[in-house]
Design a protein around this motif. Structure first.
Motif, short mmCIF file in Angstrom:
data_model
loop_
_atom_site.label_atom_id
_atom_site.label_comp_id
_atom_site.label_asym_id
_atom_site.label_seq_id
_atom_site.Cartn_x
_atom_site.Cartn_y
_atom_site.Cartn_z
N ARG A 187 0.84 -1.21 0.00
CA ARG A 187 0.00 0.00 0.00
C ARG A 187 0.87 1.26 0.00
O ARG A 187 0.61 2.20 -0.75
N TYR A 188 1.89 1.28 0.84
CA TYR A 188 2.79 2.44 0.88
C TYR A 188 3.53 2.58 -0.46
O TYR A 188 3.65 3.68 -0.99
N ALA A 189 4.03 1.46 -0.98
CA ALA A 189 4.79 1.51 -2.24
C ALA A 189 3.90 1.98 -3.39
O ALA A 189 4.33 2.77 -4.23
N ALA A 249 7.88 6.65 9.26
CA ALA A 249 8.40 6.73 10.64
C ALA A 249 7.33 7.25 11.59
O ALA A 249 7.13 6.71 12.68
N GLY A 250 6.62 8.29 11.19
CA GLY A 250 5.57 8.87 12.02
C GLY A 250 4.42 7.90 12.28
O GLY A 250 3.76 7.98 13.31
N PHE A 253 10.16 0.23 10.18
CA PHE A 253 10.69 -1.12 10.03
C PHE A 253 10.33 -1.74 8.68
O PHE A 253 11.02 -2.62 8.18
N ALA A 254 9.23 -1.28 8.08
CA ALA A 254 8.76 -1.85 6.82
C ALA A 254 9.31 -1.12 5.59
O ALA A 254 9.02 -1.53 4.46
N VAL A 255 10.09 -0.06 5.79
CA VAL A 255 10.59 0.72 4.65
C VAL A 255 11.40 -0.13 3.66
O VAL A 255 11.21 0.00 2.45
N ALA A 288 11.38 -2.38 -1.86
CA ALA A 288 11.38 -3.54 -2.76
C ALA A 288 10.09 -3.58 -3.57
O ALA A 288 10.10 -3.85 -4.78
N ASP A 289 8.96 -3.31 -2.92
CA ASP A 289 7.67 -3.30 -3.63
C ASP A 289 7.62 -2.17 -4.65
O ASP A 289 7.11 -2.34 -5.76
N PHE A 290 8.15 -0.99 -4.29
CA PHE A 290 8.20 0.12 -5.23
C PHE A 290 9.00 -0.26 -6.47
O PHE A 290 8.60 0.01 -7.59
#
Length: 186
Positions: free
Chosen positions: A14-16, A88-89, A94-96, A101-103
């Motif tokens: 989702r973030y990527a 971070a916020g 930890f998942a960055v 990798a997903d990006f």
């Protein structure tokens, strides 16, 4: 775009996906990839940064302050800096690495490439990396983007992952297989 989204999932996906869509929409895909690669290199070089990223004991505010300083010192700004600070916020620092990798998978799919993860006992030379890319392109019929890792415990050889497929030609695996075969004989 729906096909590209399906290659990633979970929180990191989702973030990527959000970062990918922002980068693509603003025409900054290459710049974002370059900044993400620089941050990945920083993680590989610094045990302290890796500890900050992985450890749950740091408060979110402390992580944001620390990672902001690291990003500024490294000259990483814009979308990538904001992305990492948001992670971070939200207590997702930890998942960055998984988000990055997903990006990369999304960006490779967008370019019509296939992503491959290569683990070797020693860093690959430029010529070995080029030969591996050529071999994978011949086999897969697509350009290949390699992400390389080093694991000295492999002793020699390579472990190559493309999607759900894995080819393990490491000496460690061959020695383990030989050991098992010798136990069956004896």
């Amino acid at each position: 775009m729906a096909e590209e989204k399906s290659i990633v999932s979970g929180v990191s996906g989702r973030y990527a996906t959000a970062l990918f869509e922002l980068a693509q929409g603003s025409g900054q895909l290459d710049a974002v990839e370059a900044d993400l690669s620089r941050f990945t290199a920083l993680l590989a070089e610094s045990e302290d940064l890796t500890r900050l990223v992985r450890s749950p004991v740091f408060a979110a505010d402390d992580q944001v302050r620390a990672v902001t300083a690291v990003l500024q010192a490294a000259g990483i700004g814009g979308l990538v800096a904001n992305f990492i600070k948001v992670a971070a916020g939200n207590r997702r620092l930890f998942a960055v690495p998984a988000m990055i990798a997903d990006f990369r998978r999304l960006a490779a799919a967008h370019r019509g490439e296939t992503a491959a993860e290569v683990t070797s006992a020693e860093p690959l030379s430029a010529s070995a990396e080029a030969a591996l890319k050529d071999a994978l392109k011949a086999k897969l019929g697509k350009d290949v983007t390699l992400s390389s890792k080093v694991d000295p415990s492999l002793i020699g050889g390579l472990v190559v992952k493309v999607g759900s497929r894995m080819v393990d030609t490491s000496l460690r695996t061959k020695l383990n297989s030989l050991k098992i075969a010798m136990k069956e004989v004896g």
